[in-house]
Design a protein around this motif. Structure first.
Motif, mmCIF file in Angstrom:
data_model
loop_
_atom_site.group_PDB
_atom_site.id
_atom_site.type_symbol
_atom_site.label_atom_id
_atom_site.label_comp_id
_atom_site.label_asym_id
_atom_site.label_seq_id
_atom_site.Cartn_x
_atom_site.Cartn_y
_atom_site.Cartn_z
ATOM 1 N N TYR A 37 0.832 -1.219 0.000
ATOM 2 C CA TYR A 37 0.000 0.000 0.000
ATOM 3 C C TYR A 37 0.865 1.267 0.000
ATOM 4 C CZ TYR A 37 -3.351 -3.605 1.155
ATOM 5 O OH TYR A 37 -4.101 -4.746 1.117
ATOM 6 N N ASP A 38 2.098 1.170 0.519
ATOM 7 C CA ASP A 38 2.981 2.345 0.522
ATOM 8 C C ASP A 38 3.295 2.785 -0.912
ATOM 9 O OD1 ASP A 38 3.036 2.402 3.223
ATOM 10 O OD2 ASP A 38 4.929 1.290 3.411
ATOM 11 N N TRP A 39 3.421 1.802 -1.799
ATOM 12 C CA TRP A 39 3.695 2.136 -3.201
ATOM 13 C C TRP A 39 2.534 2.967 -3.767
ATOM 14 C CZ3 TRP A 39 7.829 1.695 -6.468
ATOM 15 C CH2 TRP A 39 7.588 1.957 -7.820
ATOM 16 N N THR A 40 1.330 2.532 -3.458
ATOM 17 C CA THR A 40 0.148 3.225 -3.996
ATOM 18 C C THR A 40 0.077 4.653 -3.444
ATOM 19 O OG1 THR A 40 -0.951 1.125 -4.230
ATOM 20 C CG2 THR A 40 -2.384 3.051 -4.188
ATOM 21 N N ARG A 41 0.257 4.781 -2.138
ATOM 22 C CA ARG A 41 0.227 6.119 -1.518
ATOM 23 C C ARG A 41 1.316 7.012 -2.113
ATOM 24 N NH1 ARG A 41 -0.002 3.295 3.183
ATOM 25 N NH2 ARG A 41 -2.176 2.915 3.736
ATOM 26 N N GLY A 42 2.528 6.474 -2.186
ATOM 27 C CA GLY A 42 3.668 7.257 -2.662
ATOM 28 C C GLY A 42 3.463 7.715 -4.096
ATOM 29 N N PHE A 43 2.983 6.803 -4.932
ATOM 30 C CA PHE A 43 2.773 7.155 -6.346
ATOM 31 C C PHE A 43 1.703 8.235 -6.482
ATOM 32 C CE2 PHE A 43 0.457 6.721 -10.342
ATOM 33 C CZ PHE A 43 1.490 6.918 -11.245
ATOM 34 N N PHE A 44 0.570 8.024 -5.819
ATOM 35 C CA PHE A 44 -0.542 8.966 -6.002
ATOM 36 C C PHE A 44 -0.229 10.341 -5.421
ATOM 37 C CE2 PHE A 44 -4.196 7.303 -8.226
ATOM 38 C CZ PHE A 44 -3.770 6.004 -8.462
ATOM 39 N N LYS A 45 0.419 10.356 -4.262
ATOM 40 C CA LYS A 45 0.670 11.685 -3.688
ATOM 41 C C LYS A 45 1.681 12.462 -4.540
ATOM 42 C CE LYS A 45 4.009 10.816 -0.015
ATOM 43 N NZ LYS A 45 4.233 10.660 1.389
ATOM 44 N N THR A 46 2.569 11.753 -5.204
ATOM 45 C CA THR A 46 3.522 12.442 -6.083
ATOM 46 C C THR A 46 2.829 12.877 -7.377
ATOM 47 O OG1 THR A 46 5.190 10.980 -5.154
ATOM 48 C CG2 THR A 46 5.857 12.280 -7.058
ATOM 49 N N MET A 47 1.935 12.052 -7.872
ATOM 50 C CA MET A 47 1.250 12.416 -9.109
ATOM 51 C C MET A 47 0.340 13.620 -8.922
ATOM 52 S SD MET A 47 2.462 10.640 -11.512
ATOM 53 C CE MET A 47 1.399 11.215 -12.813
ATOM 54 N N VAL A 48 -0.298 13.731 -7.740
ATOM 55 C CA VAL A 48 -1.175 14.898 -7.553
ATOM 56 C C VAL A 48 -0.369 16.142 -7.187
ATOM 57 C CG1 VAL A 48 -3.225 13.544 -6.922
ATOM 58 C CG2 VAL A 48 -1.709 14.400 -5.114
ATOM 59 N N GLY A 49 0.923 15.960 -6.935
ATOM 60 C CA GLY A 49 1.769 17.119 -6.655
ATOM 61 C C GLY A 49 1.973 17.373 -5.183
ATOM 62 N N GLU A 50 1.409 16.536 -4.331
ATOM 63 C CA GLU A 50 1.514 16.767 -2.886
ATOM 64 C C GLU A 50 2.961 16.647 -2.411
ATOM 65 O OE1 GLU A 50 -1.623 14.678 -0.627
ATOM 66 O OE2 GLU A 50 -0.019 14.195 0.789
ATOM 67 N N GLU A 51 3.703 15.717 -2.994
ATOM 68 C CA GLU A 51 5.056 15.456 -2.545
ATOM 69 C C GLU A 51 5.999 16.603 -2.908
ATOM 70 O OE1 GLU A 51 5.800 12.985 -0.673
ATOM 71 O OE2 GLU A 51 7.973 13.259 -0.654
ATOM 72 N N THR A 52 5.828 17.140 -4.115
ATOM 73 C CA THR A 52 6.810 18.111 -4.627
ATOM 74 C C THR A 52 6.238 19.516 -4.736
ATOM 75 O OG1 THR A 52 6.038 17.571 -6.814
ATOM 76 C CG2 THR A 52 7.993 16.391 -6.052
ATOM 77 N N LYS A 53 4.962 19.652 -4.336
ATOM 78 C CA LYS A 53 4.243 20.932 -4.528
ATOM 79 C C LYS A 53 4.186 21.266 -6.029
ATOM 80 C CE LYS A 53 3.999 21.483 -0.057
ATOM 81 N NZ LYS A 53 3.466 20.189 0.312
ATOM 82 N N GLY A 54 4.214 20.222 -6.844
ATOM 83 C CA GLY A 54 4.127 20.434 -8.290
ATOM 84 C C GLY A 54 2.683 20.353 -8.753
ATOM 85 N N ARG A 55 2.507 20.373 -10.079
ATOM 86 C CA ARG A 55 1.152 20.323 -10.626
ATOM 87 C C ARG A 55 0.571 18.916 -10.514
ATOM 88 N NH1 ARG A 55 1.744 23.670 -16.186
ATOM 89 N NH2 ARG A 55 2.199 25.654 -15.217
ATOM 90 N N ASN A 56 -0.762 18.871 -10.463
ATOM 91 C CA ASN A 56 -1.442 17.575 -10.451
ATOM 92 C C ASN A 56 -1.363 16.978 -11.863
ATOM 93 O OD1 ASN A 56 -3.269 15.465 -10.494
ATOM 94 N ND2 ASN A 56 -4.607 16.438 -8.991
ATOM 95 N N ARG A 57 -0.722 15.821 -11.980
ATOM 96 C CA ARG A 57 -0.577 15.180 -13.288
ATOM 97 C C ARG A 57 -1.311 13.835 -13.354
ATOM 98 N NH1 ARG A 57 0.383 19.353 -16.256
ATOM 99 N NH2 ARG A 57 2.497 20.161 -16.242
ATOM 100 N N LEU A 58 -2.284 13.671 -12.478
ATOM 101 C CA LEU A 58 -3.023 12.405 -12.472
ATOM 102 C C LEU A 58 -3.810 12.192 -13.766
ATOM 103 C CD1 LEU A 58 -2.908 10.305 -10.295
ATOM 104 C CD2 LEU A 58 -4.961 11.302 -9.279
ATOM 105 N N GLY A 59 -4.108 13.299 -14.436
ATOM 106 C CA GLY A 59 -4.837 13.201 -15.715
ATOM 107 C C GLY A 59 -4.048 12.453 -16.783
ATOM 108 N N ARG A 60 -2.798 12.146 -16.497
ATOM 109 C CA ARG A 60 -1.982 11.403 -17.471
ATOM 110 C C ARG A 60 -1.944 9.905 -17.158
ATOM 111 N NH1 ARG A 60 3.424 15.021 -17.523
ATOM 112 N NH2 ARG A 60 2.599 16.889 -18.529
ATOM 113 N N VAL A 61 -2.775 9.483 -16.236
ATOM 114 C CA VAL A 61 -2.807 8.059 -15.886
ATOM 115 C C VAL A 61 -4.230 7.555 -16.135
ATOM 116 C CG1 VAL A 61 -2.283 6.345 -14.096
ATOM 117 C CG2 VAL A 61 -1.276 8.628 -13.947
#
Ligand code: AHR
Length: 541
Positions: free
Chosen positions: A254-278
């Motif tokens: 489950y850590d993989w899932t959390r880590g991937f999703f939080k990075t894709m939405v930008g939470e980890e890096t304060k970047g843009r939400n890029r979940l629309g590319r998945v």
């Protein structure tokens, strides 16, 4: 009229059940003695779960052992009958199970694969060491054109896995240009020179494979950052758009899932939400190991243990789904299971890295139970690929030189074809639990009966599994939300021995049979022990 639910308290119900049961017992071919209580399968024709994406019935072919080499590809010069190097017997057999999509070139192989190695005149293609699978020499004779030719011959959509672990975004981008561009670009012209002027229009793309392991030993944040980068260069979609699949977890990570999703939405890096590319997130789930005997030798407890482990996929998938929903409340990203199936000991005497294993009734039930899970959760699961198509792991087909046999798992895929593209209906099963000892010492339980149901126009298809190794299961089918239902057919896959499997000497030992002598109103059935069953009705709502 069979419009209303026939409730337990209704005396008419009791009478009808008795009549139906008698009909079932009278008409069943070679009935087993029923000692078990009644199990109920309640179908809600008015409660649709969603459309079963045919891709849930997908396949996977890797450059591993004899999956491609000998299994699919024999080369145009072979004495084995082939069309442009692809085995005709295999193609004709696969067509019957309507493979919707085939994933290639791996697996672990994908993150070491460079697509340019597999184009152009075959005699000029480089020879590489297949580092994951036995360090054998890969001659690259089966490359992009051959793979897509194979897909077109069997009627499947191609699904490619791009190299993230040892490749570059440029390399992936160029592959997509080579595959999909129709204009006068150098790569499109190269494809035309290599024999295919028309674009291939490849839609399904995995961006990496198992990048937590053989695909680069990454942590989820590292991978998600790469996904963000690679997906930027996913140019040249076909007109339906790309279906981009991200590497998901191994089983319950489950850590993989959390880590991937939080990075894709930008939470980890304060970047843009890029979940629309998945479009989908790919969890892998294998069932096997020392605790469950070998492919063909197992105790009754090991029979139950493996099936229970297989059923465990449901709870794990739902947990991942819940985590995905925390970052993606609208669930725009579907779950994919691009590798699943039984992983047993290899056939003694074969190369341990070729993963060639036998396939018994136990594997057939595992496939049926898993496909039932996918059907019941078709609102969440958009893609699944059993590992693997030929000669590797839980395969459909085993080949030996020019010979070929189908496995019990193949028959399950054939029996489940009516579910592809149908509407899944809510299907509630009331059953007993079979107690058994798991892994030598742990008390565990397995449901005696499991099912799923779908509707395609006026045809209702119910697939029901009796998991009991030695007892039949008497089931009552209750159809709600229909004004008329005529029983059509009952096919069963069963064997008197739970270890039964097909061999080159006896290729038809396990195959489905039609249960004849049916009455139009059949609602009760005595399912043979250890069996997979398909019941169909013609209905009016
Ligand atoms: O299917 C065999 C291997 O299992 C695949 O190459 C890999 O992705 C997984 O670990």
């Amino acid at each position: 009229m069979l419009t209303q639910r026939l409730k337990d308290s209704n005396p008419l119900h009791t009478l009808l059940v008795a009549v139906f049961l008698s009909i079932a017992l009278l008409t069943q071919v070679a009935p087993a003695q029923s000692t078990s209580p009644m199990h109920t399968v309640v179908i809600h024709a008015d409660k649709k779960i969603g459309t079963i994406n045919p891709n849930i019935y997908g396949h996977f072919a890797e450059h591993l052992g004899h999956c491609i080499e000998e299994g699919i590809w024999v080369g145009p010069e072979s004495e084995i009958h082939n069309v442009r190097g692809i085995r005709t017997d295999v193609v004709e057999t696969l067509k019957k199970i309507k493979p919707p999509v085939i994933r290639w070139p791996g697996g672990c192989f994908a993150d070491s694969y460079h697509w340019q190695d597999g184009i152009g005149p075959r005699e000029n293609r480089p020879k590489r060491v297949n580092v994951h699978w036995g360090r054998v020499i890969e001659n690259n004779h089966f490359g992009t054109h051959e793979f897509i030719d194979f897909c077109r011959q069997v009627g499947a959509e191609p699904m490619i896995a791009a190299n993230v672990g040892s490749g570059t975004p440029q390399e992936m981008r160029d592959w997509l240009e080579y595959l999909n561009v129709s204009s006068d670009s150098t790569l499109a012209n190269l494809r035309a020179n290599n024999g295919h002027p028309e674009p291939f229009n490849v839609r399904y793309i995995c961006i990496g494979n198992e990048n937590w392991g053989c695909g680069g030993s990454m942590d989820p944040i590292h991978y998600a950052l790469l996904y963000r980068q690679f997906s930027e260069y996913c140019h040249f979609p076909p007109k339906e758009g790309f279906y981009r699949i991200a590497c998901g977890p191994s089983s319950a990570d489950y850590d993989w899932t959390r880590g991937f999703f939080k990075t894709m939405v930008g939470e980890e890096t304060k970047g843009r939400n890029r979940l629309g590319r998945v479009e989908a997130f790919d969890m892998h789930y294998y069932t096997g190991g020392k605790a469950y005997g070998t492919a063909t030798e197992y105790t009754t407890d090991e029979w139950y243990g493996l099936l229970a482990k297989g059923l465990g996929l449901e709870e794990i998938a739902l947990k991942h789904w819940e985590i995905m929903g925390q970052y993606d409340p609208g669930h725009s990203v579907k779950l994919a299971v691009c590798e699943w199936g039984a992983w047993h000991h290899v056939i003694p005497g074969t190369n341990p890295r070729f993963l060639r294993q036998q396939n018994t009734m136990r594997d057939a039930l595992l496939a049926a139970l898993t496909l039932n899970i996918f059907n019941r959760h078709c609102d969440k699961i958009g893609m699944a690929n059993i590992a693997q198509t030929i000669n590797v792991l839980q395969c459909m087909i085993l080949t030996k030189g020019a010979e070929m046999i189908t496995t019990p798992t193949y028959h399950v895929f054939e029996m489940y074809v009516p579910h592809q593209g149908a509407e899944a209906l809510q299907c509630d099963v009331t059953t007993t639990q079979i107690p058994f000892t798991d892994k030598g010492d742990t008390p565990n339980k397995l449901p005696h009966v499991a099912a799923s149901c779908s509707q395609n126009d006026d045809i209702l298809t119910i697939t029901v599994v009796n998991t009991h190794a030695g007892e039949s299961a008497t089931i009552e089918v209750d159809l709600l939300g229909v004004s008329k239902a005529d029983f059509k057919s009952w096919r069963t896959l069963k064997a008197s021995d739970i270890h039964a499997h097909n061999t080159f000497e006896n290729p038809e030992a396990v195959r489905p049979t039609e249960v004849s002598g049916t009455a139009s109103l059949m609602r009760a059935f005595v399912l043979p022990p250890a069996s997979v069953n398909v019941l169909t009705y013609s209905i009016k709502q």
